[in-house]
Enzyme design. Structure first.
Site, short mmCIF file in Angstrom:
data_model
loop_
_atom_site.label_atom_id
_atom_site.label_comp_id
_atom_site.label_asym_id
_atom_site.label_seq_id
_atom_site.Cartn_x
_atom_site.Cartn_y
_atom_site.Cartn_z
N GLU A 192 -7.84 -23.11 46.28
CA GLU A 192 -7.03 -21.91 45.98
C GLU A 192 -7.52 -20.73 46.80
OE1 GLU A 192 -3.92 -22.16 44.82
OE2 GLU A 192 -4.76 -23.06 43.00
N HIS A 193 -6.58 -20.01 47.36
CA HIS A 193 -6.86 -18.87 48.25
C HIS A 193 -7.70 -19.32 49.45
CE1 HIS A 193 -4.99 -15.62 45.94
NE2 HIS A 193 -5.28 -16.37 44.89
N ASP B 267 -5.85 -21.25 51.94
CA ASP B 267 -4.92 -21.56 53.04
C ASP B 267 -4.91 -20.46 54.10
OD1 ASP B 267 -3.42 -19.80 51.38
OD2 ASP B 267 -1.58 -20.99 51.50
N ALA C 214 5.97 -18.84 37.53
CA ALA C 214 5.00 -19.70 36.86
C ALA C 214 3.91 -20.17 37.82
CB ALA C 214 5.72 -20.91 36.26
N GLY C 215 3.93 -19.66 39.04
CA GLY C 215 2.93 -20.10 40.02
C GLY C 215 3.19 -21.52 40.49
N SER D 250 8.51 -21.67 42.98
CA SER D 250 9.98 -21.69 42.95
C SER D 250 10.56 -21.05 44.21
CB SER D 250 10.49 -20.99 41.70
OG SER D 250 10.06 -19.64 41.69
N GLU E 32 9.27 -15.67 54.31
CA GLU E 32 8.63 -15.01 53.16
C GLU E 32 7.72 -13.87 53.64
OE1 GLU E 32 7.87 -17.43 49.91
OE2 GLU E 32 6.64 -15.96 48.87
N ASP F 33 2.31 -23.51 50.15
CA ASP F 33 3.45 -23.82 49.27
C ASP F 33 4.60 -24.43 50.06
OD1 ASP F 33 1.80 -22.57 47.48
OD2 ASP F 33 2.97 -20.73 47.37
#
Ligand code: GLA
Length: 380
Positions: free
Chosen positions: A30-31, A33, A120-121, A124, A157, A169
């Site tokens: 996590e964190h 990438d 929701a992480g 989506s 994004e 993601d």
């Protein structure tokens, strides 16, 4: 009504096809990438459908089954970076990004039917971007490797929506395979599909959607990213990923600021935890990754400071009631936690987490037991 039926009834014609893309759960990494590091996500069996047809008048119309209301409509000539444009921005942003990268994409009618919970992480937004992106490419007769679609979705994004996310993601949502997790080395752009079927080992990955979304999430994400870049600069490396676990102590001595030291310690140790996790998976030892998940959570909570009371409560309650390991997943500040659990213990863990949320006065969490699923596809 599903995406195709809604398309027919609202746009009075048939869609040319229906594309769909999944949400994702990140198992660990996590964190890392945007630090050129390692991640290990899997795609889930909750998907966003996009029913799409071409238009030849340079306009994009977007409707959402869930939101209802009128279609949001844009002229593609008018699309500008950092325009945002709310939920529809993820769809039109991809059209903008494709054109900005030189692809000849014309107007589109799009109906979205999203089954990945928002906020929701669980990515989506990446699901939406990649479903629309693949539709736009195919309807324009352009064949592109899915990893390139992922990069264009990330570009949309970053530059159109204005969120400085990494590539995890969009890559997971694009290239993941059923019953596999994706081991992705971002700096070296290497991807391995690791067999991942917890069921076969009598295990389950329970997702606990805390339904919490803290307002500062966007700004704090950008701020964490900046701190990591500052730490890398002080250490004289391009990315924190370039610092090995064995070099951690020396790196911490070099950094002159306590916050930078803690941010760097998270990233450097987290990359190492991903490598250990992948090693265990490859040796059929999934049941042993629990402590790595929990250590990841502690590091995100204490050093990286991206957890939230709801996430900590979910993790603590899961661990206290028999989970083998648990952690927040995704960007943090709310969203979801995951817990690795022996299948027989799923019910007691769910009950314990629900009870802890009630005690704390939090909104009741949502429990999901997703299967590792395939990335973006054309469905019809
Ligand atoms: C969000 C971003 C990803 C990644 C995670 C944290 O999901 O979109 O790129 O940085 O946060 O691991």
């Amino acid at each position: 009504m599903n995406a195709a039926d809604t398309f027919r009834s609202r746009f009075n014609r048939s869609p040319a096809g229906v594309w769909s893309a999944p949400g994702r759960v990140n198992l660990i990494g996590e964190h890392t990438d945007y630090n050129g590091g390692y991640v290990l996500p899997f795609a889930i069996d909750l998907r966003t459908q996009a029913a799409v047809a071409r238009r030849d008048d340079g306009r994009v119309r977007v409707l959402s089954v869930q939101r209802g209301g009128d279609a949001v409509e844009f002229a593609i000539e008018d699309l500008k970076p950092h325009a945002g444009s709310g939920w529809a921005g993820y769809a039109v942003g991809v059209v903008w990004a494709l054109r900005d990268k030189g692809f000849d994409v014309d107007g589109l009618d799009i109906v979205l039917d999203g089954h990945v919970p928002n906020g929701a992480g669980l990515s989506s937004s990446a699901a939406l971007e990649c479903a629309v992106g693949l539709a736009a490419l195919e309807l324009s007769g352009i064949a592109l490797p899915l990893e390139d679609l992922a990069r264009i979705a990330q570009y949309a994004e970053n530059e159109y929506v204005g969120v400085p996310c990494g590539l995890m993601d969009q890559m997971a949502v694009s290239v993941c395979r059923a019953d596999h997790a994706l081991f992705f080395d971002v700096r070296d752009d290497v991807r391995e599909h690791e067999p991942f079927a917890p069921d076969d080992d009598g295990l389950a990955v329970l997702v606990i959607n805390t339904r919490a979304q803290h307002a500062h999430a966007g700004g704090a994400y950008a701020e964490r990213r900046k701190s990591c870049e500052a730490a890398a600069k002080q250490l004289g490396v391009a990315y924190l990923r370039d610092v090995a676990r064995s070099e951690l102590d020396a790196a911490l001595r070099t950094l002159d600021d306590d916050v930078l030291r803690r941010r760097a310690r998270h990233v450097i140790t987290e990359n190492d935890r991903v490598l250990t996790t992948v090693d265990l998976l490859r040796n059929g030892r999934l049941s042993e990754i629990g402590p790595l998940l929990t250590a990841s959570h502690e590091s995100l909570r204490d050093d990286f400071e991206v957890s939230a009371p709801e996430l900590d409560t979910a993790v603590d309650a899961a661990l206290a009631s028999g989970a083998l390991g648990a952690r927040m997943t995704g960007g943090g500040f709310g969203g979801s936690a995951i817990a690795l659990i022996n299948t027989g213990d799923v019910d007691p863990v769910q009950r314990a987490v629900a009870a802890a949320f009630e005690r704390e006065g939090f909104v009741a969490p949502q429990f999901l037991s997703p299967k590792a699923s395939a990335g973006v596809v054309r469905e019809s």
